[in-house]
Motif scaffolding. Structure first.
Motif, PDB file in Angstrom:
ATOM      1  N   LYS A  20       0.976  -1.195   0.062  1.00  0.00           N
ATOM      2  CA  LYS A  20      -0.139  -0.051  -0.156  1.00  0.00           C
ATOM      3  C   LYS A  20       0.792   1.283   0.138  1.00  0.00           C
ATOM      4  CE  LYS A  20      -3.774  -2.069   2.476  1.00  0.00           C
ATOM      5  NZ  LYS A  20      -4.858  -2.590   1.296  1.00  0.00           N
ATOM      6  N   TYR A  21       2.097   1.098   0.331  1.00  0.00           N
ATOM      7  CA  TYR A  21       2.936   2.362   0.572  1.00  0.00           C
ATOM      8  C   TYR A  21       3.399   3.079  -0.985  1.00  0.00           C
ATOM      9  CZ  TYR A  21       6.728  -0.815   0.038  1.00  0.00           C
ATOM     10  OH  TYR A  21       7.770  -2.030  -0.296  1.00  0.00           O
ATOM     11  N   TYR A  22       2.949   2.509  -2.077  1.00  0.00           N
ATOM     12  CA  TYR A  22       3.048   3.348  -3.207  1.00  0.00           C
ATOM     13  C   TYR A  22       1.951   2.971  -4.260  1.00  0.00           C
ATOM     14  CZ  TYR A  22       5.044  -1.123  -5.801  1.00  0.00           C
ATOM     15  OH  TYR A  22       4.874  -2.259  -6.185  1.00  0.00           O
ATOM     16  N   CYS A  23       1.912   3.915  -5.052  1.00  0.00           N
ATOM     17  CA  CYS A  23       0.579   3.874  -6.335  1.00  0.00           C
ATOM     18  C   CYS A  23       1.243   4.737  -7.373  1.00  0.00           C
ATOM     19  CB  CYS A  23      -0.706   4.256  -5.528  1.00  0.00           C
ATOM     20  SG  CYS A  23      -1.853   4.440  -6.649  1.00  0.00           S
ATOM     21  N   PHE A  24       0.966   4.105  -8.622  1.00  0.00           N
ATOM     22  CA  PHE A  24       1.507   4.666  -9.692  1.00  0.00           C
ATOM     23  C   PHE A  24       0.521   5.755 -10.299  1.00  0.00           C
ATOM     24  CE2 PHE A  24       4.702   1.227  -9.756  1.00  0.00           C
ATOM     25  CZ  PHE A  24       5.794   1.976  -9.705  1.00  0.00           C
ATOM     26  N   ALA A  25       0.543   6.812 -10.752  1.00  0.00           N
ATOM     27  CA  ALA A  25      -0.509   7.565 -11.120  1.00  0.00           C
ATOM     28  C   ALA A  25      -1.004   7.127 -12.684  1.00  0.00           C
ATOM     29  CB  ALA A  25       0.017   8.995 -11.359  1.00  0.00           C
ATOM     30  N   ASN A  26      -0.098   6.363 -13.524  1.00  0.00           N
ATOM     31  CA  ASN A  26      -0.440   5.871 -14.832  1.00  0.00           C
ATOM     32  C   ASN A  26      -1.675   4.994 -14.942  1.00  0.00           C
ATOM     33  OD1 ASN A  26       2.651   6.624 -14.457  1.00  0.00           O
ATOM     34  ND2 ASN A  26       2.622   6.298 -16.605  1.00  0.00           N
ATOM     35  N   GLN A  27      -2.290   5.031 -15.979  1.00  0.00           N
ATOM     36  CA  GLN A  27      -3.425   4.484 -16.196  1.00  0.00           C
ATOM     37  C   GLN A  27      -2.831   2.968 -16.756  1.00  0.00           C
ATOM     38  OE1 GLN A  27      -6.694   4.048 -15.286  1.00  0.00           O
ATOM     39  NE2 GLN A  27      -6.204   5.981 -13.945  1.00  0.00           N
ATOM     40  N   THR A  28      -2.799   1.572 -16.219  1.00  0.00           N
ATOM     41  CA  THR A  28      -2.129   0.645 -16.777  1.00  0.00           C
ATOM     42  C   THR A  28      -3.043  -0.664 -16.632  1.00  0.00           C
ATOM     43  OG1 THR A  28      -1.139   0.006 -14.572  1.00  0.00           O
ATOM     44  CG2 THR A  28       0.184   1.413 -15.872  1.00  0.00           C
ATOM     45  N   LYS A  29      -2.583  -1.600 -17.428  1.00  0.00           N
ATOM     46  CA  LYS A  29      -3.338  -2.799 -17.478  1.00  0.00           C
ATOM     47  C   LYS A  29      -2.788  -3.613 -16.210  1.00  0.00           C
ATOM     48  CE  LYS A  29      -3.717  -7.517 -19.673  1.00  0.00           C
ATOM     49  NZ  LYS A  29      -3.693  -8.069 -20.782  1.00  0.00           N
ATOM     50  N   ASN A  30      -3.347  -4.240 -15.091  1.00  0.00           N
ATOM     51  CA  ASN A  30      -2.951  -4.806 -14.164  1.00  0.00           C
ATOM     52  C   ASN A  30      -3.258  -6.198 -14.025  1.00  0.00           C
ATOM     53  OD1 ASN A  30      -2.153  -2.049 -13.102  1.00  0.00           O
ATOM     54  ND2 ASN A  30      -4.426  -1.833 -12.474  1.00  0.00           N
ATOM     55  N   LEU A  31      -2.196  -7.049 -13.950  1.00  0.00           N
ATOM     56  CA  LEU A  31      -2.268  -8.333 -13.925  1.00  0.00           C
ATOM     57  C   LEU A  31      -1.911  -9.018 -12.546  1.00  0.00           C
ATOM     58  CD1 LEU A  31      -0.306  -9.247 -17.104  1.00  0.00           C
ATOM     59  CD2 LEU A  31      -2.795  -9.183 -16.869  1.00  0.00           C
ATOM     60  N   THR A  32      -2.824  -9.777 -12.024  1.00  0.00           N
ATOM     61  CA  THR A  32      -2.692 -10.586 -10.700  1.00  0.00           C
ATOM     62  C   THR A  32      -1.579 -11.759 -10.922  1.00  0.00           C
ATOM     63  OG1 THR A  32      -4.211 -12.362 -11.030  1.00  0.00           O
ATOM     64  CG2 THR A  32      -5.149 -10.328  -9.921  1.00  0.00           C
ATOM     65  N   GLY A  33      -1.070 -12.130  -9.789  1.00  0.00           N
ATOM     66  CA  GLY A  33       0.029 -13.179  -9.749  1.00  0.00           C
ATOM     67  C   GLY A  33      -0.403 -14.530 -10.780  1.00  0.00           C
ATOM     68  N   ALA A  34      -1.664 -14.639 -10.273  1.00  0.00           N
ATOM     69  CA  ALA A  34      -2.238 -15.802 -10.862  1.00  0.00           C
ATOM     70  C   ALA A  34      -2.662 -15.644 -12.504  1.00  0.00           C
ATOM     71  CB  ALA A  34      -3.832 -16.231 -10.564  1.00  0.00           C
ATOM     72  N   GLU A  35      -2.878 -14.471 -12.965  1.00  0.00           N
ATOM     73  CA  GLU A  35      -2.860 -14.027 -14.246  1.00  0.00           C
ATOM     74  C   GLU A  35      -1.564 -14.166 -15.053  1.00  0.00           C
ATOM     75  OE1 GLU A  35      -6.687 -11.154 -14.408  1.00  0.00           O
ATOM     76  OE2 GLU A  35      -4.730 -10.604 -13.344  1.00  0.00           O
ATOM     77  N   VAL A  36      -0.420 -13.719 -14.263  1.00  0.00           N
ATOM     78  CA  VAL A  36       0.884 -13.720 -14.771  1.00  0.00           C
ATOM     79  C   VAL A  36       1.396 -15.098 -15.001  1.00  0.00           C
ATOM     80  CG1 VAL A  36       3.291 -13.231 -14.237  1.00  0.00           C
ATOM     81  CG2 VAL A  36       1.615 -11.771 -13.828  1.00  0.00           C
ATOM     82  N   PHE A  37       1.090 -16.021 -13.846  1.00  0.00           N
ATOM     83  CA  PHE A  37       1.638 -17.581 -14.235  1.00  0.00           C
ATOM     84  C   PHE A  37       0.637 -17.982 -15.309  1.00  0.00           C
ATOM     85  CE2 PHE A  37       2.826 -16.922  -9.370  1.00  0.00           C
ATOM     86  CZ  PHE A  37       4.229 -17.078  -9.745  1.00  0.00           C
ATOM     87  N   ALA A  38      -0.368 -17.712 -15.506  1.00  0.00           N
ATOM     88  CA  ALA A  38      -1.381 -18.416 -16.593  1.00  0.00           C
ATOM     89  C   ALA A  38      -0.828 -17.887 -17.931  1.00  0.00           C
ATOM     90  CB  ALA A  38      -2.676 -17.958 -16.428  1.00  0.00           C
ATOM     91  N   GLN A  39      -0.171 -16.736 -18.115  1.00  0.00           N
ATOM     92  CA  GLN A  39       0.354 -16.321 -19.238  1.00  0.00           C
ATOM     93  C   GLN A  39       1.588 -16.507 -19.570  1.00  0.00           C
ATOM     94  OE1 GLN A  39      -0.132 -12.043 -19.369  1.00  0.00           O
ATOM     95  NE2 GLN A  39       0.868 -11.701 -21.211  1.00  0.00           N
ATOM     96  N   PHE A  40       2.583 -16.742 -18.566  1.00  0.00           N
ATOM     97  CA  PHE A  40       4.117 -17.127 -18.864  1.00  0.00           C
ATOM     98  C   PHE A  40       4.679 -18.313 -18.398  1.00  0.00           C
ATOM     99  CE2 PHE A  40       3.827 -12.273 -18.666  1.00  0.00           C
ATOM    100  CZ  PHE A  40       4.244 -12.099 -19.981  1.00  0.00           C
ATOM    101  N   ALA A  41       3.848 -18.786 -17.022  1.00  0.00           N
ATOM    102  CA  ALA A  41       4.645 -20.085 -16.662  1.00  0.00           C
ATOM    103  C   ALA A  41       4.380 -21.183 -17.703  1.00  0.00           C
ATOM    104  CB  ALA A  41       4.220 -20.291 -15.409  1.00  0.00           C
ATOM    105  N   PRO A  42       5.280 -22.226 -17.624  1.00  0.00           N
ATOM    106  CA  PRO A  42       5.109 -23.250 -18.223  1.00  0.00           C
ATOM    107  C   PRO A  42       4.016 -24.061 -17.904  1.00  0.00           C
ATOM    108  CG  PRO A  42       6.963 -23.478 -17.158  1.00  0.00           C
ATOM    109  CD  PRO A  42       6.678 -22.276 -16.979  1.00  0.00           C
ATOM    110  N   PRO A  43       3.148 -25.163 -18.250  1.00  0.00           N
ATOM    111  CA  PRO A  43       2.142 -25.906 -17.792  1.00  0.00           C
ATOM    112  C   PRO A  43       2.953 -27.018 -16.737  1.00  0.00           C
ATOM    113  CG  PRO A  43       2.537 -26.272 -20.284  1.00  0.00           C
ATOM    114  CD  PRO A  43       3.294 -25.236 -19.879  1.00  0.00           C
ATOM    115  N   GLU A  44       2.331 -27.314 -15.826  1.00  0.00           N
ATOM    116  CA  GLU A  44       3.164 -28.121 -14.736  1.00  0.00           C
ATOM    117  C   GLU A  44       2.515 -29.618 -15.127  1.00  0.00           C
ATOM    118  OE1 GLU A  44       2.376 -27.334 -10.669  1.00  0.00           O
ATOM    119  OE2 GLU A  44       2.523 -25.149 -10.986  1.00  0.00           O
TER     120      GLU A  44
END
Length: 108
Positions: A84-108
């Motif tokens: 909570k101690y920082y927040c960027f002002a830019n409007q960005t696409k935001n990905l959760t950890g689960a979304e990142v892993f689904a996009q980049f991590a190899p299948p298990e």
């Protein structure tokens, strides 16, 4: 993990796999996970890259580039773990950890 590595959010340029380095004998590798490794300078310890092993995709800290004109800060990852101690002002696409892993991590 990135905050532990650099003390704050990691701001990178996504460089795909077409990356070359001079002075490769000075680059050390740290196996940070099953799917990624981090490169650092053996001489000074500077962070050089984060690389996904599956597709050799590099993410290079923006501070290593002399010319940053034209770069756009357009997305954030692991937004669900952002402190909570920082927040960027830019409007960005935001990905959760689960979304990142689904996009980049190899299948298990």
């Amino acid at each position: 993990m990135c905050r532990n590595w650099g003390g704050g959010p990691l701001l990178v340029v996504e460089c795909e796999s077409d990356v070359s380095f001079s002075g490769e004998e000075n680059i050390g590798l740290y196996q940070s996970s099953q799917w990624a490794e981090r490169g650092f300078c053996k001489q000074c310890g500077s962070h050089l890259f984060y690389k996904l092993k599956q597709n050799n995709q590099y993410f290079i800290p923006v501070g290593l580039f002399d010319n940053c004109e034209g770069l756009v800060f357009d997305h954030q990852v692991f937004i669900d773990e952002k402190p909570k101690y920082y927040c960027f002002a830019n409007q960005t696409k935001n990905l959760t950890g689960a979304e990142v892993f689904a996009q980049f991590a190899p299948p298990e």
